[in-house]
Design a protein around this motif. Structure first.
Motif, PDB file in Angstrom:
ATOM      1  N   GLU A  70       0.705   8.083 -29.274  1.00 28.81           N
ATOM      2  CA  GLU A  70       0.199   8.491 -27.956  1.00 28.81           C
ATOM      3  C   GLU A  70       0.596   9.933 -27.653  1.00 28.81           C
ATOM      4  O   GLU A  70      -0.190  10.704 -27.101  1.00 28.81           O
ATOM      5  CB  GLU A  70       0.769   7.573 -26.863  1.00 28.81           C
ATOM      6  N   LEU A  72       3.819   4.634 -29.298  1.00 28.91           N
ATOM      7  CA  LEU A  72       4.166   5.706 -28.362  1.00 28.91           C
ATOM      8  C   LEU A  72       4.178   7.062 -29.078  1.00 28.91           C
ATOM      9  O   LEU A  72       3.703   8.061 -28.531  1.00 28.91           O
ATOM     10  CB  LEU A  72       5.531   5.415 -27.716  1.00 28.91           C
ATOM     11  N   HIS A  99      -4.260   4.374 -23.414  1.00 29.29           N
ATOM     12  CA  HIS A  99      -4.022   2.927 -23.531  1.00 29.29           C
ATOM     13  C   HIS A  99      -3.456   2.628 -24.923  1.00 29.29           C
ATOM     14  O   HIS A  99      -3.951   3.171 -25.915  1.00 29.29           O
ATOM     15  CB  HIS A  99      -5.345   2.184 -23.317  1.00 29.29           C
ATOM     16  N   PRO A 100      -2.432   1.722 -25.004  1.00 27.51           N
ATOM     17  CA  PRO A 100      -1.763   1.526 -26.298  1.00 27.51           C
ATOM     18  C   PRO A 100      -2.440   0.518 -27.227  1.00 27.51           C
ATOM     19  O   PRO A 100      -1.775  -0.347 -27.803  1.00 27.51           O
ATOM     20  CB  PRO A 100      -0.366   1.053 -25.883  1.00 27.51           C
ATOM     21  N   GLY A 128       7.133   7.855 -17.836  1.00 30.28           N
ATOM     22  CA  GLY A 128       6.502   9.179 -17.852  1.00 30.28           C
ATOM     23  C   GLY A 128       6.658   9.968 -19.140  1.00 30.28           C
ATOM     24  O   GLY A 128       6.580  11.202 -19.126  1.00 30.28           O
ATOM     25  N   SER A 129       6.807   9.277 -20.273  1.00 37.79           N
ATOM     26  CA  SER A 129       6.976  10.052 -21.515  1.00 37.79           C
ATOM     27  C   SER A 129       5.679  10.777 -21.896  1.00 37.79           C
ATOM     28  O   SER A 129       5.722  11.917 -22.375  1.00 37.79           O
ATOM     29  CB  SER A 129       7.477   9.167 -22.657  1.00 37.79           C
ATOM     30  N   ASN A 130       4.535  10.149 -21.673  1.00 39.80           N
ATOM     31  CA  ASN A 130       3.271  10.854 -21.937  1.00 39.80           C
ATOM     32  C   ASN A 130       3.118  12.045 -20.994  1.00 39.80           C
ATOM     33  O   ASN A 130       2.633  13.105 -21.386  1.00 39.80           O
ATOM     34  CB  ASN A 130       2.083   9.903 -21.776  1.00 39.80           C
ATOM     35  N   MET A 131       3.543  11.844 -19.748  1.00 38.45           N
ATOM     36  CA  MET A 131       3.500  12.935 -18.772  1.00 38.45           C
ATOM     37  C   MET A 131       4.263  14.152 -19.278  1.00 38.45           C
ATOM     38  O   MET A 131       3.781  15.285 -19.193  1.00 38.45           O
ATOM     39  CB  MET A 131       4.108  12.431 -17.456  1.00 38.45           C
ATOM     40  N   ALA A 173      -1.171   8.414 -16.736  1.00 37.50           N
ATOM     41  CA  ALA A 173      -0.207   8.265 -17.836  1.00 37.50           C
ATOM     42  C   ALA A 173       0.772   7.149 -17.457  1.00 37.50           C
ATOM     43  O   ALA A 173       1.809   7.403 -16.852  1.00 37.50           O
ATOM     44  CB  ALA A 173       0.530   9.583 -18.077  1.00 37.50           C
ATOM     45  N   GLY A 174       0.367   5.928 -17.768  1.00 38.93           N
ATOM     46  CA  GLY A 174       1.192   4.785 -17.378  1.00 38.93           C
ATOM     47  C   GLY A 174       1.099   4.530 -15.881  1.00 38.93           C
ATOM     48  O   GLY A 174       2.072   4.099 -15.257  1.00 38.93           O
TER      49      GLY A 174
END
Ligand code: GRF
Length: 215
Positions: free
Chosen positions: A173, A170, A108-109, A11-14, A86-87
């Motif tokens: 992102e 990341l 998407h990475p 959940g880092s993007n979150m 997000a993931g």
């Protein structure tokens, strides 16, 4: 917009979306963090931020459609009008995707349409491409398909291994996703069917994060 973030893990993007909605994006609020797994680390952060969390274990459903219907009802209960994946490690049914047509985005990475699917960083290193990055796109029924909203790229030199690439992507992102959400939320980009219309301001914002990318 009343936003739900869908996660399955770290959940880092979150966290970046939550922070940017608190600090920067006045026109949106995160109203729900949803996960298909109670183990998702991101749930802890959401709870600390006093954001409602919901978990539905997909393994308890016989079909994809049943799980997706339950998820749809949950989103309606929270009066959600926009979804950020997000993931979120689930393929969504065509029916679900259509119900949320142009109201659901994903990160998407890789530089889509290259390197769809899983195991991306390894495949990128193995392929010896010189540039990679990340993509925010609208969700369509095909995996990692849909109109592209924003992309950030970086050169990969010979010092890169899988881990270094994963960390670099990341980092990108975390810049790209909040920026794209902001552009969407503030209507600086508009979607007409499958076409994305950028305002001048939106293009400037996207250029800015691309150019600030070297350190
Ligand atoms: C990110 O690399 C994202 O692009 C992909 O899954 C990863 C999720 O990472 N879809 P996090 O859970 O946001 O830290």
């Amino acid at each position: 917009m009343r936003i739900a973030i869908l996660i399955s893990g770290r959940g880092s993007n979150m966290t970046k979306l939550i922070d940017s909605c608190k600090e920067d994006i006045q026109s949106s609020t995160i109203e729900l963090v949803f996960s298909n797994s109670s183990e998702a680390k991101g749930l802890e952060f959401a709870k600390k931020e006093n954001i409602p969390t919901e978990i539905i274990d997909h393994k308890k459903f016989k079909t994809r459609e049943e799980f997706d219907n339950k998820l749809h009802r949950k989103l309606k209960k929270y009066e959600i009008d926009f979804i950020c994946n997000a993931g979120f490690m689930r393929i969504l049914s065509k029916e679900f995707v259509e119900k949320w047509f142009n109201k659901q985005i994903n990160i998407h990475p890789s530089i889509l349409p290259a390197f769809k699917g899983l195991d991306i960083h390894k495949r990128i290193i193995d392929s010896n491409v010189q540039v990679s990055g990340c993509t925010v796109h609208l969700v369509r029924a095909g995996v990692d398909e849909g109109p592209i909203i924003g992309q950030l790229s970086t050169y990969i030199d010979s010092t890169y291994d899988e881990k270094k690439l994963a960390n670099k992507i990341l980092e990108l992102e975390h810049k790209l996703y909040p920026t794209c959400l902001k552009l969407f939320s503030e209507e600086l980009i508009k979607v007409e069917g499958d076409n994305i219309k950028y305002s001048r301001e939106a293009l400037i914002e996207l250029e800015k994060i691309q150019n600030n990318n070297l350190n």
